[in-house]
Motif scaffolding. Structure first.
Motif, short mmCIF file in Angstrom:
data_model
loop_
_atom_site.label_atom_id
_atom_site.label_comp_id
_atom_site.label_asym_id
_atom_site.label_seq_id
_atom_site.Cartn_x
_atom_site.Cartn_y
_atom_site.Cartn_z
N GLU A 1 -6.71 8.81 -10.15
CA GLU A 1 -7.35 7.51 -10.35
C GLU A 1 -6.26 6.50 -10.70
O GLU A 1 -5.29 6.85 -11.39
N VAL B 1 -7.72 6.85 1.54
CA VAL B 1 -7.49 5.98 0.38
C VAL B 1 -7.84 4.56 0.82
O VAL B 1 -7.36 4.09 1.84
N SER B 2 -8.69 3.88 0.04
CA SER B 2 -8.98 2.47 0.36
C SER B 2 -8.30 1.61 -0.69
O SER B 2 -8.11 2.03 -1.83
N PHE B 3 -7.95 0.41 -0.27
CA PHE B 3 -7.30 -0.52 -1.19
C PHE B 3 -8.29 -1.64 -1.45
O PHE B 3 -8.32 -2.65 -0.74
N ALA B 4 -9.13 -1.46 -2.44
CA ALA B 4 -10.23 -2.40 -2.69
C ALA B 4 -9.76 -3.66 -3.40
O ALA B 4 -10.29 -4.74 -3.16
N GLY C 1 0.82 -1.22 0.00
CA GLY C 1 0.00 0.00 0.00
C GLY C 1 0.85 1.27 0.00
O GLY C 1 0.56 2.22 -0.72
N SER D 1 -10.08 -1.04 -12.17
CA SER D 1 -9.92 0.22 -11.43
C SER D 1 -9.66 -0.16 -9.97
O SER D 1 -10.41 -0.95 -9.39
N THR D 2 -8.60 0.33 -9.37
CA THR D 2 -8.24 -0.12 -8.02
C THR D 2 -8.37 0.95 -6.94
O THR D 2 -8.66 0.62 -5.79
N ASN D 3 -8.11 2.20 -7.26
CA ASN D 3 -8.10 3.25 -6.24
C ASN D 3 -8.42 4.61 -6.85
O ASN D 3 -8.22 4.82 -8.04
N SER D 4 -8.82 5.52 -5.96
CA SER D 4 -8.83 6.93 -6.33
C SER D 4 -8.62 7.72 -5.05
O SER D 4 -8.85 7.18 -3.96
N ALA D 5 -8.13 8.92 -5.18
CA ALA D 5 -7.87 9.72 -3.97
C ALA D 5 -7.76 11.19 -4.33
O ALA D 5 -7.55 11.54 -5.50
#
Ligand SMILES: CC(C)(COP(=O)(O)OP(=O)(O)OC[C@H]1O[C@@H](n2cnc3c(N)ncnc32)[C@H](O)[C@@H]1OP(=O)(O)O)[C@@H](O)C(=O)NCCC(=O)NCCS
Length: 171
Positions: free
Chosen positions: A93, A62-65, A31, A106-110
């Motif tokens: 993104e 930020v989440s790590f989905a 992460g 798509s893994t993250n956005s912040a």
């Protein structure tokens, strides 16, 4: 006052390959390493907008989905959404791609906030942002309440003064 600039002028796309040194014991991207990549891409977008040295002032949650695996290609797209006096909000993104398998997720956005500074590290004025697309306009408008939320959480704004945020939350 610097000349306003179009939001699109700050668009920054950065691509990295996940190598063994970037991963945890499950062979997934760490992460912290991803946050490092994101920080660089977002800082470049803020530099493009301001033509200044920039420092990271804050990073929203930020989440790590989705895990990003060893050998994946990570693509980040960063863009300044709005500028205030010396600070700029950047939306970023992230996508991960397994090119041989033809899979892209798509893994993250912040949202990152950068402050433009002079050679002595003192905050300095930045150009306003001109949003053009519907997406840019939406993010430009909502940036004000996100700014108020992060400044309240950082203890830098009295919640009573966060008018935009309060109107949104109806409190
Ligand atoms: C960010 C920094 C330049 C702000 O300096 P400061 O003396 O507090 O300056 P000010 O109070 O005048 O604030 C300057 C701007 O930063 C913004 N800011 C400060 N703290 C913030 C935070 N936690 N979140 C979002 N914005 C913040 C202010 O809202 C202001 O924005 P504006 O000019 O657009 O209104 C300073 O705190 C700093 O240098 N921090 C370290 C940065 C760094 O090293 N980053 C990498 C961390 S490893």
């Amino acid at each position: 006052m610097p000349q306003p600039k179009r939001a699109s002028e700050s668009i920054t796309v950065m691509t990295e390959m996940v190598l063994p040194n970037d991963t945890n014991t499950l062979h997934n991207l760490m992460g912290g390493r991803l946050l490092h990549f994101m920080d660089i891409a977002a800082a470049i977008a803020a530099q493009k907008h301001s033509n200044r040295i920039v420092v990271t002032a804050s990073v929203d949650n930020v989440s790590f989905a989705e895990p990003i695996k060893l050998g994946n290609i990570v693509t980040m797209k960063a863009q300044v959404t709005r500028a205030f006096s010396s600070s700029m909000e950047v939306f970023i993104e992230v996508w991960a791609e397994d090119i041989p398998a033809g899979i892209r997720v798509s893994t993250n956005s912040a949202f990152y906030t950068f402050v433009a500074v002079d050679q002595s590290g003192r905050p300095i004025e930045v150009p306003a942002v001109i949003p053009e697309t519907d997406e840019e306009k939406d993010r430009y408008v909502s940036a004000l309440r996100r700014r108020q939320l992060r400044l309240v959480l950082a203890g830098r704004m009295n919640p009573e003064e966060a008018t935009e945020l309060r109107a949104y939350l109806k409190v």
